[in-house]
Design an enzyme around this catalytic site. Structure first.
Site, mmCIF file in Angstrom:
data_model
loop_
_atom_site.group_PDB
_atom_site.id
_atom_site.type_symbol
_atom_site.label_atom_id
_atom_site.label_comp_id
_atom_site.label_asym_id
_atom_site.label_seq_id
_atom_site.Cartn_x
_atom_site.Cartn_y
_atom_site.Cartn_z
ATOM 1 N N PHE A 182 -30.442 19.402 -4.459
ATOM 2 C CA PHE A 182 -30.013 20.272 -4.849
ATOM 3 C C PHE A 182 -28.819 19.845 -6.071
ATOM 4 O O PHE A 182 -29.154 18.657 -6.692
ATOM 5 C CB PHE A 182 -28.265 20.336 -3.673
ATOM 6 C CG PHE A 182 -28.574 21.187 -2.477
ATOM 7 C CD1 PHE A 182 -28.647 22.116 -2.780
ATOM 8 C CD2 PHE A 182 -29.382 20.810 -2.231
ATOM 9 C CE1 PHE A 182 -28.234 23.128 -1.831
ATOM 10 C CE2 PHE A 182 -29.403 21.669 -0.517
ATOM 11 C CZ PHE A 182 -28.991 22.969 -0.508
ATOM 12 N N CYS A 183 -29.180 20.486 -7.048
ATOM 13 C CA CYS A 183 -28.502 21.062 -8.481
ATOM 14 C C CYS A 183 -27.163 19.701 -8.694
ATOM 15 O O CYS A 183 -27.042 19.223 -9.842
ATOM 16 C CB CYS A 183 -28.153 22.379 -9.018
ATOM 17 S SG CYS A 183 -27.159 21.863 -10.533
#
Lengths: 129, 236
Positions: free
Chosen positions: B139-140
């Site tokens: 996840f960014c």
């Protein structure tokens, strides 16, 4: 200085031609702009590529780049090693970091590509911009 | 050239439509010599977007898939994002308009500075991260990497790019939940301030505009034939 036995595109790919076959990769100028290469996506054997069109993609940290084919033809070999070791492109862009080998459809297309001197001029202009 | 930009104003759409519109703008820019374009949007219903090279069967993504949250693969790089309580933007231009964008990191830094300026206008104090982390999480927003936008070391904006010939494209997401926002503030108001940030930092004028007929037609085709299909979303 760029290798003299190669031909170059404006979008920083190179091709090394032997008879009617050409090995394709990207130049160290392109590599310098790609910090930390993480993935490469190449076509499969037998696929057709078209001059000026995308033959694959490459991802550096957070950016996906299209790779443009210098010539039209059929892919006869791909560099399988790059799947697990994309860093070969950064370490040795004109050797171990080659990407695909293509059977050329029209040798005359090579006349539209740049030689090492012309390519060097282009990269200098790009750096000055 | 390059001083006047087109604004595609804030609107909420589904995941497939959002990605299809962005790619249509990117692909048509060179073909129709369109002006540089800035677009702001949100996701209705909330959805997850994953980076071009990410795996669709990752266990983290699967947790969301069980909850029936749809996901879409982007044509840009980077990590997965849950698009909820956030604003997404996309920026498209030619490298001739902005030669500084030739460098991936410089482009990211300039755009993030514009966002920081815009957020300042609404009383949110953010800055560029100085952390040297490599993006290794699925996840960014898991942790900040160099030049991400952070508020007290928490990442609040991340971005990803696509480049083809002279066309430059950057996607970005700005996290705007109650923990991040200084007060209750309407998304349209935030966008208005972000636009001011972009105008100042990039020294441009951003004028309200619309998608061309060609862009709309291409986006419909891309939605139907690409983004709404498993062949694309489960590609890897």
């Amino acid at each position: 200085m760029y290798p003299e036995d190669l031909k170059y595109t404006k979008t920083h790919e190179w091709i090394k031609v032997k008879e009617n076959r050409g090995i394709i990769g990207i130049t160290d100028f392109a590599v310098r702009r790609l910090t930390d290469l993480v993935y490469v996506e190449l076509p499969s054997k037998g696929e057709k590529v078209t001059k000026g069109s995308s033959f694959g993609t490459i991802e550096s940290v957070k950016a996906v780049f299209d790779l443009n084919s210098p010539v039209s033809g059929e892919v006869i070999k791909i560099n399988e090693k790059l799947t697990n070791k994309p860093e070969l492109i950064t370490e040795d862009p004109y050797g171990e970091g080659w990407m695909i080998e293509v059977k050329l459809q029209d040798i005359a297309e090579l006349n539209t590509l740049m030689d090492a001197k012309e390519y060097e001029k282009l990269t200098k202009e790009e750096e000055e911009k | 050239m390059g001083k006047e930009w087109r604004l595609i104003n804030f609107q909420a759409s589904d995941a497939y439509t959002n990605m299809a519109i962005d790619e249509a703008i990117f692909l048509m820019r060179e073909k129709l010599s369109l002006p540089p374009t800035l677009r702001f949007y949100s996701w209705q219903p909330p959805a997850i977007s994953i980076g071009y090279f990410q795996k669709a069967n990752d266990s983290l993504l699967n947790k969301y898939k069980i909850k029936k949250i749809i996901f879409v693969r982007r044509f840009t790089g980077g990590g997965a994002i849950l698009h909820k309580d956030e604003i997404t933007y996309s920026l498209t231009c030619s490298l001739d308009h902005f030669p500084l964008f030739k460098d991936v990191i410089k482009a990211q830094r300039i755009i993030h500075r514009a966002i920081i300026l815009g957020l300042k206008n609404i009383g949110l104090n953010a800055k560029l991260s100085e952390k040297e982390n490599k993006p290794d999480d699925y996840f960014c927003f898991a942790k900040p990497t160099s030049f991400d936008v952070v508020k007290e070391e928490k990442k609040i904006a991340g971005s990803a790019q696509r480049r083809k010939n002279k066309s430059f494209f950057q996607h970005g997401s700005i996290l705007l939940n109650n923990e991040v926002l200084p007060r209750n503030i309407d998304k349209k108001e935030i966008v208005k301030n972000l636009i001011i940030g972009f105008e100042r930092e990039l020294k441009i004028r951003i004028l309200p505009g619309e998608l061309t007929k060609e862009e709309i037609e291409l986006s419909r085709k891309l939605k139907e034939e690409k983004y709404a299909r498993d062949e694309w979303n489960y590609k890897k």
